[in-house]
Design an enzyme around this catalytic site. Structure first.
Site, PDB file in Angstrom:
ATOM      1  CG  ASP A 101      -1.962  -1.127   1.103  1.00 25.66           C
ATOM      2  OD1 ASP A 101      -2.648  -1.158   0.075  1.00 25.66           O
ATOM      3  OD2 ASP A 101      -2.062  -1.937   2.024  1.00 25.66           O
ATOM      4  CB  THR A 102       2.303   2.960  -2.340  1.00 29.39           C
ATOM      5  OG1 THR A 102       3.126   1.865  -1.961  1.00 29.39           O
ATOM      6  CG2 THR A 102       3.201   4.115  -2.744  1.00 29.39           C
ATOM      7  CB  VAL A 103      -0.240   7.900  -1.280  1.00 33.89           C
ATOM      8  CG1 VAL A 103      -1.168   7.361  -0.215  1.00 33.89           C
ATOM      9  CG2 VAL A 103       0.948   8.620  -0.651  1.00 33.89           C
TER      10      VAL A 103
END
Length: 578
Positions: free
Chosen positions: A384-386
């Site tokens: 999970d990353t932005v």
């Protein structure tokens, strides 16, 4: 009997509407707009695209106050760290590519942290023996490396910033102190993370839960501890984090909990300005971050795919998807064997990025699925990353990606600081012969990659598609959708996606030789006839049941002097311009 004027008028209105709809639909089809969930966003003076609507508005407000794209990116990233802790935060790392209009130059920064200098390889192996593990576990203090994001912000600001950091961080601090409504997709991931992470040592439960649970959709969440930390950064700068009060608190907590990071690890930390790696794909110069990042895989895949007439083969056909999947398999073997911290390993870019090498690898692709691909330890298929991108009225553009790695990271929260530490150290290899082997003061392999495209020497497209090991696949899909299949930048992200897992990993551990072609996952928008055709070629195919990443992009139109913006339609993001 003659029709009344009202009935006649109604019939004519319906006919005109249907005619207009038909013409509009035909126009969309003629322009390749069959997949778009909505129109592109168009702005003349600036554009911000992030994974959270409030973060996008915060970045846009910075632009309207006279800040530039770099200021807006920092503000938006500070906001996403607060509002989307399931993907990022100031306990993680950052990479960015920046087009600076005044100097007419592309810059790249590696703001990733290093392993504890006081933990040797031999001592690491002894610690792993104690817990009966051959690899670094993700939710253990052994997986924590120095967070690099805060230094990355201040390096970006020092080189390119316009507004003072107090102004840039003002809105994120306000929302941390006063609260914000949690969005739907983020709430789902947040609530799934809490049951496991709230048992971790530290202040996770008091920081990230409401009555012991993750916040529900629409629930107002506050993080006053993070607000205090951001306020301290706004007042005292990056040294408060790496040499001051924050570093001292972390050092004390690590010692009390048998952690390995120390004050000197923070005091010695620094980001690195680097030259991005690049290749030319059909006249477009595509840029990525190399070294301990998997961006090189995007360029290698494009080099191989350039030998195919994808436009004639068609989007989503069995021929195109087979070429994509087989190309991914070949490139990910190089990714597993060569990508590592450039301070410790000489990555052979001259070979990996050469067109001759791409031609040699392309020759290995046949009519059926390759089945001699080794299967690695599957530790990074998910992540999970932005990703966010910004552009301003001067022409500056920022492509920025930031992550904790596994969702909310380790779940280790030093009381009073308001953030969780990343677990990037999990991605070190424990094989002493592997380029990515653990060493003190070394940066681990990273999955997060910002992308940038130049055309004829001018900035063209800033984009990213976060999602663990999927990211190079996502980047290649977005670019080929635009360059080969003529999609606009919103449609390019909305079009049905594919994924492949089962390649070797940069951790260096191979479980066995399964003589397997790996696993292909397709979104349901791919016709089932294509699924059957792929299976006939020997691919193991499943519809759905995978994470296909999340996308943002900004394209610059120099002739019209405008920006086009796009954001992921599958989750909570937003692109907005003015």
């Amino acid at each position: 009997m003659p029709l009344s004027s009202k009935v006649f008028s109604l019939i004519m209105s319906v006919m005109i509407f249907c005619s207009m709809f038909s013409f509009a639909q035909a126009d969309r089809e003629a322009n390749g707009l069959n997949f778009a969930s909505r129109s592109e966003v168009i702005g003349q003076h600036g554009m911000v695209a992030t994974s959270h609507p409030l973060a996008t508005q915060i970045g846009l407000d910075i632009l309207k106050k006279g800040g530039n794209a770099i200021d807006a990116a920092i503000a938006a990233n500070a906001a996403t760290g607060l509002m989307e802790p399931t993907g990022n935060g100031i306990g993680g790392d950052l990479f960015a590519i920046i087009w600076h209009e005044k100097s007419q130059k592309l810059y790249a920064i590696n703001a990733s942290g290093r392993s504890p200098r006081g933990l040797s390889y031999d001592n690491l192996m002894k610690e792993l023996d104690k817990i009966d593990s051959e690899t670094i576990p993700p939710y253990h203090l052994l997986s924590v490396s120095v967070p690099g994001v805060v230094d990355g912000w201040f390096e970006l600001h020092k080189k390119f910033g316009s507004l003072p950091m107090k102004e840039i961080l003002k809105s994120p601090i306000h929302y941390a102190e006063n609260g914000f409504p949690v969005t739907e997709a983020i709430s789902y991931r947040w609530r799934n993370s809490v049951p496991f992470l709230k048992s971790q040592p530290g202040a996770f439960e008091s920081t990230f839960t409401i009555d012991g649970e993750g916040p529900k959709k629409g629930q107002i969440f506050k993080n006053p501890d993070l607000g205090k930390t951001l306020s301290l950064l706004a007042k005292s700068g990056r040294d408060a984090y790496y040499k001051g009060e924050i570093a001292k608190k972390i050092d004390k907590w690590m010692k009390e909990n048998n952690g390995y990071l120390r004050y000197k690890d923070f005091a010695n930390h620094k980001s690195e300005w680097i030259e991005p790696v690049t290749t030319n794909y059909r006249g477009y110069d595509v840029y990525q971050v190399g070294g301990n990042v998997q961006g090189t895989a995007v360029l290698q895949m494009l080099n191989i795919l350039e030998g195919y007439d994808l436009k004639s083969m068609g989007y989503g056909t069995v021929e195109t998807l087979h070429a994509f999947i087989e190309t991914k398999k070949l490139v990910y073997e190089d990714r597993a064997k060569h990508y590592a911290d450039a301070d410790f390993q000489d990555v052979p870019y001259d070979i990996l990025l050469s067109k001759d090498y791409a031609e040699q690898r392309r020759q290995l692709i046949g009519e059926t699925a390759m089945s001699d691909v080794s299967t690695g330890v599957e530790v990074i298929e998910d992540g999970d990353t932005v990703y966010l991108t910004t552009a301003d009225s001067e022409g500056n553009m920022v492509s920025l990606i930031q992550s904790n790695f596994r969702g909310m990271g380790t779940g280790f929260v030093v009381p009073g600081l308001g953030f969780s530490f990343q677990n990037r150290g999990e991605l070190f290899s424990t094989d002493p012969q592997h380029p990515n082997v653990y060493e003190p003061g070394k940066r681990p392999f990273h999955t997060i990659i910002p992308g940038f495209v130049m055309k004829d020497g001018k900035p063209f497209f800033s984009y990213g598609n976060m999602g663990g090991a999927y990211q190079p696949i996502g980047h290649v899909s977005i670019l080929t959708n635009i360059i080969d299949f003529g999609m606009n930048i919103q449609e390019a992200g909305d079009a049905a996606r594919w994924d492949h897992s089962g390649s070797s990993e940069p951790t260096g551990k191979i479980t066995d030789q399964l003589n397997s072609s790996g696993q292909v996952n397709l979104e349901s928008g791919i016709p089932y006839e294509v699924v059957r055709q792929l299976r006939a070629k020997g691919h193991k195919v499943e519809v759905g049941n995978s994470f296909f990443g999340r996308y943002q992009g900004i394209m610059r139109d120099h002739d019209k002097e405008i920006y086009y913006g796009a954001s992921e339609s599958r989750v909570d993001g937003q692109a907005a311009g003015y």
